[in-house]
Design an enzyme around this catalytic site. Structure first.
Site, PDB file in Angstrom:
ATOM      1  N   ARG A   1       0.636  -1.076   0.149  1.00 49.66           N
ATOM      2  CA  ARG A   1      -0.002  -0.104   0.083  1.00 49.66           C
ATOM      3  C   ARG A   1       0.912   1.246  -0.097  1.00 49.66           C
ATOM      4  O   ARG A   1       1.969   1.344   0.483  1.00 49.66           O
ATOM      5  CB  ARG A   1      -0.976   0.043   1.402  1.00 49.66           C
ATOM      6  CG  ARG A   1      -2.046  -0.650   1.197  1.00 49.66           C
ATOM      7  CD  ARG A   1      -2.921  -0.769   2.350  1.00 49.66           C
ATOM      8  NE  ARG A   1      -3.617  -2.092   2.065  1.00 49.66           N
ATOM      9  CZ  ARG A   1      -4.565  -2.083   1.322  1.00 49.66           C
ATOM     10  NH1 ARG A   1      -5.323  -0.926   1.074  1.00 49.66           N
ATOM     11  NH2 ARG A   1      -5.573  -3.276   1.016  1.00 49.66           N
TER      12      ARG A   1
ATOM     13  N   HIS B  88      13.431  -1.983  -2.219  1.00 50.91           N
ATOM     14  CA  HIS B  88      12.777  -2.153  -3.626  1.00 50.91           C
ATOM     15  C   HIS B  88      13.676  -3.032  -4.429  1.00 50.91           C
ATOM     16  O   HIS B  88      14.907  -2.689  -4.353  1.00 50.91           O
ATOM     17  CB  HIS B  88      12.662  -0.730  -4.212  1.00 50.91           C
ATOM     18  CG  HIS B  88      11.879  -0.645  -5.567  1.00 50.91           C
ATOM     19  ND1 HIS B  88      10.607  -0.895  -5.684  1.00 50.91           N
ATOM     20  CD2 HIS B  88      12.437  -0.781  -6.757  1.00 50.91           C
ATOM     21  CE1 HIS B  88      10.284  -0.764  -6.729  1.00 50.91           C
ATOM     22  NE2 HIS B  88      11.288  -0.781  -7.699  1.00 50.91           N
TER      23      HIS B  88
HETATM   24  C1  GRF Z   1      10.674  -7.912  -2.012  1.00 53.67           C
HETATM   25  O1  GRF Z   1      11.445  -8.220  -3.180  1.00 53.67           O
HETATM   26  C2  GRF Z   1      10.944  -6.345  -1.871  1.00 53.67           C
HETATM   27  O2  GRF Z   1      12.094  -5.762  -2.602  1.00 53.67           O
HETATM   28  C3  GRF Z   1       9.751  -5.813  -2.456  1.00 53.67           C
HETATM   29  O3  GRF Z   1       8.991  -6.565  -2.014  1.00 53.67           O
HETATM   30  C4  GRF Z   1       9.236  -7.982  -1.742  1.00 53.67           C
HETATM   31  C5  GRF Z   1       8.887  -8.533  -0.425  1.00 53.67           C
HETATM   32  O4  GRF Z   1       9.383  -9.956  -0.588  1.00 53.67           O
HETATM   33  N1  GRF Z   1       9.384  -4.521  -1.812  1.00 53.67           N
HETATM   34  P1  GRF Z   1       9.345 -10.645   0.911  1.00 53.67           P
HETATM   35  O5  GRF Z   1       7.615 -10.564   1.145  1.00 53.67           O
HETATM   36  O6  GRF Z   1      10.101  -9.666   1.921  1.00 53.67           O
HETATM   37  O7  GRF Z   1       9.498 -12.059   0.597  1.00 53.67           O
END
Ligand code: GRF
Length: 208
Positions: free
Chosen positions: A97, A115
């Protein structure tokens, strides 16, 4: 006797798998990350992050966005819950969100995001797929402070990941995740343990 320094109290926000959340918790309990993970907040009741929270013994918190009349009411409810945990920092780990300016003001320069690209390239929800589609040869991971624009705030750390011939979303995501699980801890340690400032609203600079 000297008083023990109060540890930073961190809430991790998730929407899905929560592998970054787990890595952060494990690093904190190994003493590799200097903070206390006080709760995991999630906006989706079926997220695997809840299973991880239970196994890790971290209190989890779910508020359904559907139960509130708008985003503002939802975020006010989240802020109220977080106050019960005396939260200092919000660590976004796959939270899907977009936070409003109200929420960002409440925790100005105390919200961190990870990210899966080298920002400012490939902003948005499908950064890994977009880098593949674009034919990029290198992508990576960015940890940044959150400001009012999406995938935009001051960059704390970045690390490149090579896109190999024959990579698909799964193989690339696996390599990106391995980098994320280390980089998030390194970046959080900079934020928690070093002196830093933000220059011209943009540039993260260490001052010690
Ligand atoms: C990760 O790749 C992060 O960079 C992005 O969302 C993904 C989350 O993965 N914002 P997880 O839920 O921590 O396995």
């Amino acid at each position: 006797m000297a008083k023990a320094k109060r540890k930073n109290r961190v809430a991790v926000f998730c929407s899905g798998s929560g592998s970054n959340f787990e890595a952060i918790c494990k690093n904190a309990s190994k003493g590799l990350l200097d903070c206390q993970i006080v709760c995991m907040f999630c906006d989706r009741p079926d997220a695997y992050a809840f299973v991880r929270a239970e196994k890790l013994g971290v209190p989890s918190l779910f508020l359904s966005p559907k139960a509130y009349k708008d985003k503002s009411a939802y975020e006010k409810a989240i802020v109220k819950e977080l106050a019960l945990f005396n939260v200092d920092w919000i660590v976004l780990a796959g939270y899907m969100r977009i936070l409003s300016p109200y929420f960002i003001r409440k925790f100005r320069n105390r919200i961190v995001n990870i990210h899966p690209s080298l920002l400012p390239a490939f902003k948005g929800a499908d950064a890994i797929g977009d880098a593949l589609k674009y034919g990029a040869k290198i992508t990576g991971v960015t940890v940044h402070l959150v400001d009012e624009q999406v995938d935009h705030g001051p960059i704390i750390m970045q690390k490149a990941v090579e896109i190999k011939q024959g990579d698909d979303k799964d193989t690339l995501a696996q390599r990106i995740h391995r980098v994320e699980h280390k980089l998030y801890t390194q970046a959080l340690n900079l934020l928690f343990n070093r002196k830093w400032k933000i220059e011209k609203g943009r540039k993260f600079v260490l001052i010690d």
